[in-house]
Design a protein around this motif. Structure first.
Motif, PDB file in Angstrom:
ATOM      1  N   UNK A 311       3.666  22.302  16.572  1.00 54.18           N
ATOM      2  CA  UNK A 311       4.191  22.322  17.947  1.00 54.18           C
ATOM      3  C   UNK A 311       4.031  23.694  18.595  1.00 54.18           C
ATOM      4  N   UNK A 312       4.041  23.714  19.900  1.00 56.15           N
ATOM      5  CA  UNK A 312       4.020  24.974  20.640  1.00 56.15           C
ATOM      6  C   UNK A 312       5.264  25.780  20.322  1.00 56.15           C
ATOM      7  N   UNK A 313       5.154  27.113  20.305  1.00 58.76           N
ATOM      8  CA  UNK A 313       6.352  27.935  20.165  1.00 58.76           C
ATOM      9  C   UNK A 313       7.317  27.690  21.324  1.00 58.76           C
ATOM     10  N   UNK A 314       8.591  27.930  21.086  1.00 63.28           N
ATOM     11  CA  UNK A 314       9.613  27.729  22.121  1.00 63.28           C
ATOM     12  C   UNK A 314      10.467  28.982  22.246  1.00 63.28           C
ATOM     13  N   UNK A 315      11.218  29.072  23.342  1.00 62.92           N
ATOM     14  CA  UNK A 315      12.052  30.246  23.553  1.00 62.92           C
ATOM     15  C   UNK A 315      13.272  30.251  22.632  1.00 62.92           C
ATOM     16  N   UNK A 316      13.808  29.054  22.344  1.00 64.65           N
ATOM     17  CA  UNK A 316      14.979  28.959  21.471  1.00 64.65           C
ATOM     18  C   UNK A 316      15.198  27.497  21.094  1.00 64.65           C
ATOM     19  N   UNK A 317      15.930  27.282  19.990  1.00 66.72           N
ATOM     20  CA  UNK A 317      16.297  25.927  19.598  1.00 66.72           C
ATOM     21  C   UNK A 317      15.212  25.219  18.808  1.00 66.72           C
ATOM     22  N   UNK A 318      15.472  23.949  18.500  1.00 58.81           N
ATOM     23  CA  UNK A 318      14.556  23.153  17.687  1.00 58.81           C
ATOM     24  C   UNK A 318      13.874  22.040  18.462  1.00 58.81           C
ATOM     25  N   UNK A 319      14.202  21.870  19.737  1.00 63.17           N
ATOM     26  CA  UNK A 319      13.546  20.854  20.557  1.00 63.17           C
ATOM     27  C   UNK A 319      12.150  21.330  20.961  1.00 63.17           C
ATOM     28  N   UNK A 320      11.199  20.432  20.885  1.00 57.88           N
ATOM     29  CA  UNK A 320       9.839  20.776  21.294  1.00 57.88           C
ATOM     30  C   UNK A 320       9.773  20.975  22.815  1.00 57.88           C
ATOM     31  N   UNK A 321       8.960  21.941  23.209  1.00 57.04           N
ATOM     32  CA  UNK A 321       8.681  22.193  24.617  1.00 57.04           C
ATOM     33  C   UNK A 321       7.172  22.316  24.791  1.00 57.04           C
ATOM     34  N   UNK A 322       6.713  22.039  25.981  1.00 53.40           N
ATOM     35  CA  UNK A 322       5.279  22.110  26.238  1.00 53.40           C
ATOM     36  C   UNK A 322       5.051  22.343  27.717  1.00 53.40           C
ATOM     37  N   UNK A 323       3.791  22.605  28.073  1.00 54.12           N
ATOM     38  CA  UNK A 323       3.444  22.772  29.479  1.00 54.12           C
ATOM     39  C   UNK A 323       2.098  22.124  29.750  1.00 54.12           C
ATOM     40  N   UNK A 324       1.799  21.924  31.019  1.00 53.95           N
ATOM     41  CA  UNK A 324       0.504  21.361  31.366  1.00 53.95           C
ATOM     42  C   UNK A 324       0.394  21.057  32.843  1.00 53.95           C
ATOM     43  N   UNK A 325      -0.801  20.660  33.240  1.00 56.05           N
ATOM     44  CA  UNK A 325      -1.091  20.218  34.600  1.00 56.05           C
ATOM     45  C   UNK A 325      -2.009  19.011  34.497  1.00 56.05           C
ATOM     46  N   UNK A 326      -2.404  18.489  35.630  1.00 57.68           N
ATOM     47  CA  UNK A 326      -3.323  17.350  35.655  1.00 57.68           C
ATOM     48  C   UNK A 326      -4.536  17.714  36.493  1.00 57.68           C
ATOM     49  N   UNK A 327      -5.724  17.530  35.936  1.00 59.87           N
ATOM     50  CA  UNK A 327      -6.949  17.745  36.685  1.00 59.87           C
ATOM     51  C   UNK A 327      -7.228  16.582  37.612  1.00 59.87           C
ATOM     52  N   UNK A 328      -8.123  16.777  38.553  1.00 63.22           N
ATOM     53  CA  UNK A 328      -8.451  15.728  39.526  1.00 63.22           C
ATOM     54  C   UNK A 328      -9.951  15.681  39.792  1.00 63.22           C
ATOM     55  N   UNK A 329     -10.415  14.524  40.223  1.00 71.29           N
ATOM     56  CA  UNK A 329     -11.790  14.385  40.715  1.00 71.29           C
ATOM     57  C   UNK A 329     -11.767  14.347  42.242  1.00 71.29           C
ATOM     58  N   UNK A 330     -12.725  15.037  42.855  1.00 69.88           N
ATOM     59  CA  UNK A 330     -12.817  15.106  44.319  1.00 69.88           C
ATOM     60  C   UNK A 330     -14.228  14.794  44.795  1.00 69.88           C
ATOM     61  N   UNK A 331     -14.318  14.469  46.073  1.00 71.66           N
ATOM     62  CA  UNK A 331     -15.622  14.366  46.740  1.00 71.66           C
ATOM     63  C   UNK A 331     -15.869  15.660  47.509  1.00 71.66           C
ATOM     64  N   UNK A 332     -17.139  15.925  47.799  1.00 74.62           N
ATOM     65  CA  UNK A 332     -17.496  17.186  48.444  1.00 74.62           C
ATOM     66  C   UNK A 332     -18.106  16.954  49.825  1.00 74.62           C
ATOM     67  N   UNK A 333     -18.382  18.061  50.486  1.00 78.09           N
ATOM     68  CA  UNK A 333     -19.026  17.998  51.807  1.00 78.09           C
ATOM     69  C   UNK A 333     -20.426  17.398  51.734  1.00 78.09           C
ATOM     70  N   UNK A 334     -21.041  17.420  50.546  1.00 74.09           N
ATOM     71  CA  UNK A 334     -22.410  16.892  50.417  1.00 74.09           C
ATOM     72  C   UNK A 334     -22.455  15.589  49.628  1.00 74.09           C
ATOM     73  N   UNK A 335     -21.322  14.909  49.518  1.00 76.85           N
ATOM     74  CA  UNK A 335     -21.318  13.581  48.903  1.00 76.85           C
ATOM     75  C   UNK A 335     -22.167  12.646  49.753  1.00 76.85           C
ATOM     76  N   UNK A 336     -23.171  12.014  49.131  1.00 71.71           N
ATOM     77  CA  UNK A 336     -24.137  11.210  49.887  1.00 71.71           C
ATOM     78  C   UNK A 336     -23.550   9.885  50.369  1.00 71.71           C
ATOM     79  N   UNK A 337     -22.851   9.186  49.494  1.00 75.96           N
ATOM     80  CA  UNK A 337     -22.245   7.901  49.855  1.00 75.96           C
ATOM     81  C   UNK A 337     -20.776   7.972  49.447  1.00 75.96           C
ATOM     82  N   UNK A 338     -19.933   8.218  50.415  1.00 78.34           N
ATOM     83  CA  UNK A 338     -18.532   8.480  50.115  1.00 78.34           C
ATOM     84  C   UNK A 338     -17.795   7.247  49.603  1.00 78.34           C
ATOM     85  N   UNK A 339     -18.147   6.081  50.079  1.00 80.74           N
ATOM     86  CA  UNK A 339     -17.504   4.862  49.579  1.00 80.74           C
ATOM     87  C   UNK A 339     -17.865   4.634  48.108  1.00 80.74           C
ATOM     88  N   UNK A 340     -19.122   4.825  47.782  1.00 80.21           N
ATOM     89  CA  UNK A 340     -19.560   4.714  46.389  1.00 80.21           C
ATOM     90  C   UNK A 340     -18.832   5.735  45.521  1.00 80.21           C
TER      91      UNK A 340
END
Length: 449
Positions: A311-340
């Motif tokens: 498990x990840x180290x924690x500041x105190x105690x025996x309960x597990x702690x963790x961190x994270x984020x979520x990545x995303x997919x995007x379209x760009x200014x040069x996306x040829x077919x935006x619906x596709x």
């Protein structure tokens, strides 16, 4: 074999595209089949960045190719380039080259592409195709937004673990970390000190820390409750909270006093990346679950030691702690077919969610039964300490306290940049701790006025 062929198919096409320097825009079209279904044709060019480390992404693309909807669509995945993703993507789009789908590895990277006019809002397509982000992606829906506008579709979610080199622990006579009760950050630093040995080219470091700010401020936000706590209640800098000073000083001491991690300047100048852990020079490595892909791929990452997981180290105690984020997919200014492109994003995330074994994916409308199953069953053959049951206990523990990784709030990108610039000066001994904290506070409060 199926996984390998799927990946080779798409990587080969992507490599050919880059090698030719092609800027040709595909001739995309949409037709309606006799059964009334939409059928697309043309080409999609995808820059997967960190998402490309997950074999399931390529398996999902192979599955979509069997659908009538996409059977006439050619999909090209560009080679993964984590270190040059932002710059390379921006140059390609600003130069007018077709780039249909990109992966944002964090909210700040998504904000970078938004601010750089690389990506486009998705509100029109969410409404057109009746996608309710909260209904489909649950708590991950918040990661779709930059400045309260949806620019990304939630995809891979991060959760971290403590990976360790069993050989170095054995040679140092240090017990392996407990895989049910996390060590404290203080114990982590003491363990790193005990594992450190040798000099020069023969030196073994107790831990591998990259230049990512998470390697110093992760301890602070874990204690405070997440990246939101970089801010005071009135939106000013909270960097003067003693917890941040303590985390900075302790990381500095690991570099310059204990010498249990490489110095910041050494890591930066040597361009040390995550896969350096497999060199055998580091006892411990805090990293996300995408590391499982590297552990399994010993052809690319050869090693002479077994890997353990705790498990990840924690500041105190025996309960597990963790961190994270979520990545995303995007379209760009040069996306040829935006619906596709939009429909492909929705579908490849959904199929990857079903197939993924090394990384949690965001779609809540389909089962994710394979998570940490197929890949861990293979890893166990060479690294028996890592089992499916143990990995799920460490990484999917229902009682785990989970906090938001990275700076999370107004002007987060600018704030993170200020933090990086000032803390680097501290780590390379160009300014003291008090000056570092003063400068961060003053600079951020000035732009937040």
């Amino acid at each position: 074999m199926k996984k390998l062929l799927a990946k080779l198919l798409f990587i080969t096409m992507g490599t050919a595209l880059v090698g030719c320097g092609s800027s040709e825009t595909s001739n995309n079209s949409v037709t309606i089949t006799e059964t009334g279904e939409v059928k697309y044709s043309g080409k999609l060019i995808i820059a997967p960045a960190g998402a490309g480390h997950n074999e399931a992404l390529y398996e999902a693309a192979a599955e979509l190719k069997t659908w009538e909807k996409y059977e006439d669509v050619e999909v090209e995945f560009l080679p993964v380039d984590d270190n040059n993703h932002e710059q390379g993507t921006s140059i390609q789009v600003m130069g007018g080259e077709q780039l249909d789908i990109i992966y944002n590895q964090s909210p700040m990277q998504q904000a970078t592409f938004v601010d750089g006019n690389v990506t486009i809002p998705l509100e029109e397509y969410l409404e057109k195709y009746d996608i309710d982000l909260t209904e489909v992606y649950g708590d991950y829906a918040k990661y779709a937004y930059t400045n309260d506008i949806a620019y990304g579709i939630p995809a891979g979610a991060t959760v971290w673990g403590l990976f360790y080199n069993k050989k170095i622990f054995d040679e140092a006579g240090v017990p392996y970390p407990d895989d049910t009760i996390p060590m404290t950050w203080e114990e982590y630093r003491e363990t790193a000190k005990k594992l450190t040995s040798g000099e020069g080219g023969d030196k073994v470091y107790g831990a591998l820390h990259l230049t990512w700010p998470m390697y110093w401020y992760g301890e602070a936000i874990m204690k405070l409750g997440g990246g939101e706590h970089f801010y005071t209640a009135d939106g000013k800098s909270n960097i003067k909270d003693p917890v941040f000073a303590q985390a900075l000083e302790e990381t500095y001491n690991m570099m310059h006093v204990d010498k249990s991690i490489r110095t910041h300047s050494d890591v930066a100048s040597s361009k040390i990346v995550s896969q350096a852990f497999f060199s055998g020079d580091y006892g411990m490595f805090l990293q996300g679950t995408w590391t499982f892909n590297w552990i399994l791929d010993q052809e690319t990452n050869p090693r002479d030691f077994e890997v353990g997981l705790a498990p990840m180290p924690v500041d105190a105690g025996e309960n597990m702690k963790n961190w994270g984020v979520c990545g995303t997919f995007s379209m760009t200014q040069t996306t040829a077919n935006k619906d596709l492109a939009f429909n492909y994003i929705i579908d490849i995330i959904r199929e990857t969610t079903k197939l993924t074994s090394s990384e949690i994916y965001a779609d809540k409308t389909v089962p994710q039964d394979n998570i940490f199953t197929d890949i861990i069953s293979e890893i166990t053959k060479t690294d028996p300490q890592i089992t499916i049951e143990q990995a799920k206990s460490v990484l999917l523990n229902p009682d785990m306290i989970f906090v938001t990784e990275k700076v999370t709030g107004p002007n987060a990108l600018e704030y993170e940049t200020i933090i990086k610039e000032e803390t680097e000066l501290y780590f390379v001994q160009a300014q003291d701790l008090a000056t570092t904290l003063d400068n961060i506070e003053k600079r951020f409060n000035k732009i937040s006025e």
